[in-house]
Design a protein around this motif. Structure first.
Motif, short mmCIF file in Angstrom:
data_model
loop_
_atom_site.label_atom_id
_atom_site.label_comp_id
_atom_site.label_asym_id
_atom_site.label_seq_id
_atom_site.Cartn_x
_atom_site.Cartn_y
_atom_site.Cartn_z
N ALA A 131 0.81 -1.22 0.00
CA ALA A 131 0.00 0.00 0.00
C ALA A 131 0.85 1.27 0.00
N SER A 132 2.03 1.20 0.62
CA SER A 132 2.87 2.40 0.72
C SER A 132 4.11 2.33 -0.16
N SER A 133 4.16 1.36 -1.04
CA SER A 133 5.35 1.15 -1.86
C SER A 133 5.60 2.31 -2.82
N THR A 134 6.88 2.60 -3.04
CA THR A 134 7.26 3.61 -4.02
C THR A 134 7.46 3.00 -5.40
N LEU A 135 7.36 1.68 -5.50
CA LEU A 135 7.46 1.04 -6.82
C LEU A 135 6.23 1.41 -7.65
N PRO A 136 6.38 1.48 -8.96
CA PRO A 136 5.22 1.78 -9.81
C PRO A 136 4.25 0.61 -9.83
N LEU A 137 3.00 0.90 -10.18
CA LEU A 137 2.00 -0.17 -10.27
C LEU A 137 2.38 -1.19 -11.33
N GLU A 138 2.94 -0.72 -12.44
CA GLU A 138 3.34 -1.57 -13.54
C GLU A 138 4.73 -1.15 -14.02
N PRO A 139 5.45 -2.04 -14.69
CA PRO A 139 6.77 -1.67 -15.20
C PRO A 139 6.67 -0.51 -16.19
N PRO A 140 7.51 0.51 -16.06
CA PRO A 140 7.49 1.64 -17.00
C PRO A 140 7.79 1.16 -18.42
N ALA A 141 7.07 1.73 -19.39
CA ALA A 141 7.23 1.30 -20.78
C ALA A 141 8.66 1.48 -21.27
N SER A 142 9.30 2.57 -20.88
CA SER A 142 10.67 2.82 -21.33
C SER A 142 11.63 1.77 -20.79
N ALA A 143 11.40 1.33 -19.55
CA ALA A 143 12.26 0.31 -18.94
C ALA A 143 12.03 -1.04 -19.60
N VAL A 144 10.78 -1.33 -19.96
CA VAL A 144 10.48 -2.58 -20.66
C VAL A 144 11.18 -2.59 -22.02
N ALA A 145 11.14 -1.46 -22.71
CA ALA A 145 11.80 -1.36 -24.02
C ALA A 145 13.31 -1.57 -23.89
N ALA A 146 13.91 -1.03 -22.83
CA ALA A 146 15.35 -1.19 -22.61
C ALA A 146 15.69 -2.65 -22.31
N LEU A 147 14.83 -3.31 -21.55
CA LEU A 147 15.05 -4.72 -21.24
C LEU A 147 14.96 -5.57 -22.51
N GLU A 148 13.97 -5.27 -23.33
CA GLU A 148 13.82 -6.02 -24.58
C GLU A 148 15.02 -5.77 -25.51
N ALA A 149 15.48 -4.55 -25.58
CA ALA A 149 16.63 -4.24 -26.43
C ALA A 149 17.86 -5.02 -25.97
N TRP A 150 18.05 -5.13 -24.65
CA TRP A 150 19.16 -5.92 -24.12
C TRP A 150 19.04 -7.37 -24.55
N MET A 151 17.84 -7.94 -24.43
CA MET A 151 17.63 -9.34 -24.81
C MET A 151 17.89 -9.55 -26.29
N LEU A 152 17.40 -8.65 -27.15
CA LEU A 152 17.61 -8.79 -28.58
C LEU A 152 19.09 -8.72 -28.94
N ASP A 153 19.83 -7.89 -28.23
CA ASP A 153 21.27 -7.81 -28.46
C ASP A 153 21.94 -9.13 -28.11
N VAL A 154 21.52 -9.72 -26.99
CA VAL A 154 22.04 -11.03 -26.59
C VAL A 154 21.72 -12.07 -27.66
N ARG A 155 20.51 -12.01 -28.20
CA ARG A 155 20.11 -12.96 -29.25
C ARG A 155 20.96 -12.78 -30.51
N ARG A 156 21.18 -11.54 -30.90
CA ARG A 156 21.97 -11.28 -32.12
C ARG A 156 23.39 -11.82 -31.98
N GLN A 157 23.96 -11.69 -30.79
CA GLN A 157 25.32 -12.16 -30.57
C GLN A 157 25.42 -13.67 -30.68
N ARG A 158 24.30 -14.36 -30.51
CA ARG A 158 24.31 -15.82 -30.50
C ARG A 158 23.55 -16.42 -31.69
N PHE A 159 23.38 -15.64 -32.73
CA PHE A 159 22.59 -16.13 -33.86
C PHE A 159 23.22 -17.37 -34.50
N GLY A 160 24.52 -17.39 -34.63
CA GLY A 160 25.16 -18.52 -35.28
C GLY A 160 25.58 -19.62 -34.32
#
Length: 262
Positions: free
Chosen positions: A232-261
């Motif tokens: 009830a008193s948490s300072t965390l957001p109700l949901e993950p911020p969209a910009s942070a989600v995009a940054a997390l996805e970008a990190w994952m895609l970079d990891v995938r690209r490095q391991r494509f072959g």
């Protein structure tokens, strides 16, 4: 290996992990269970939880594979419980507030890790949200039912309830992951639970006395109240911020690209 394991236990864990590492690339392997929660006993198993990265080509085929891996065996008297999940479902789970996966990335007892983990950790912290409340409360309620099935006698099951609720409380209040319940008892008003820890450290199946069982049947509800108050008193957001989600996805895609072959 941290987490109060013996040299013999560490050697047995390393043998299992060396074998499993031939099968998949581990991003991180963490020590979970009683050793990470602050109340191991001489007969506690080694609970090893991992995140692995599948070769990118394996994920793009006609039958994409996100198959988890599990292994349970006794090696020279040491029970080793190993499990691993692929990166994408883990990150999706983190976005939903899955504390199990969050603890693998942000937990303190890291056994093995790739360098990429250091770049992942701040991205995971950035997507933490109040969704974690539902996970920790639900898991704690499940452990409470298990304690009830033991006739309110199992010290281990009761400590699992306290560990889960207090880890969730601390995460909601501070944004930090602390799995060792002995670091959380005094700050959140549960100093009397030290007696439970001392009792559990005598063995996995140690039971509570009549007095302790009766005391905690009344007292355990307070742990849920503390967790709910933290939400009830948490300072965390109700949901993950969209910009942070995009940054997390970008990190994952970079990891995938490095391991494509791979």
């Amino acid at each position: 290996m941290k987490g109060m394991v013996t040299e013999h236990q560490a050697r047995m864990a390393d043998r299992v992990l060396d074998e499993e590492s031939l099968q998949r690339e581990h991003l991180v392997i963490t020590l979970s269970g009683a050793h990470a929660y602050g109340f191991p006993s001489h007969d506690s198993d080694l609970d090893l939880k991992s995140i692995h990265i599948a070769p990118t080509a394996a994920l793009l085929g006609l039958q994409p594979r996100h198959v988890p891996a599990e292994r349970l065996e006794v090696r020279e008297g040491v029970e080793v419980d190993y499990s691993s999940n692929e990166l994408q479902p883990v990150l999706l789970g983190i976005l939903q507030g899955n504390g199990n996966y969050i603890e693998r990335v942000l937990g303190a007892v890291t056994v093995r890790a790739l360098p990429e983990l250091e770049a992942l950790r701040p991205r995971v912290r950035a997507v933490l949200s109040r969704r974690v409340h539902r996970h920790y409360r639900g898991f704690a309620q499940g452990q409470l039912r298990e304690w009830e099935k033991s006739g309110f006698r199992s010290a281990k099951k009761l400590l699992y309830v306290l560990r889960t609720t207090l880890t969730g409380t601390h995460l909601l209040r501070t944004g930090e992951v602390e799995t060792d319940v002995t670091h959380l008892l005094e700050p959140y008003g549960f100093a009397e639970a030290r007696a439970l820890v001392e009792r559990k450290q005598r063995g996995e199946h140690i039971e509570l006395s009549d007095a302790l069982s009766e005391q905690w049947q009344q007292g355990v509800t307070r742990a849920f109240a503390v967790l709910d108050e933290a939400d009830a008193s948490s300072t965390l957001p109700l949901e993950p911020p969209a910009s942070a989600v995009a940054a997390l996805e970008a990190w994952m895609l970079d990891v995938r690209r490095q391991r494509f072959g791979a």
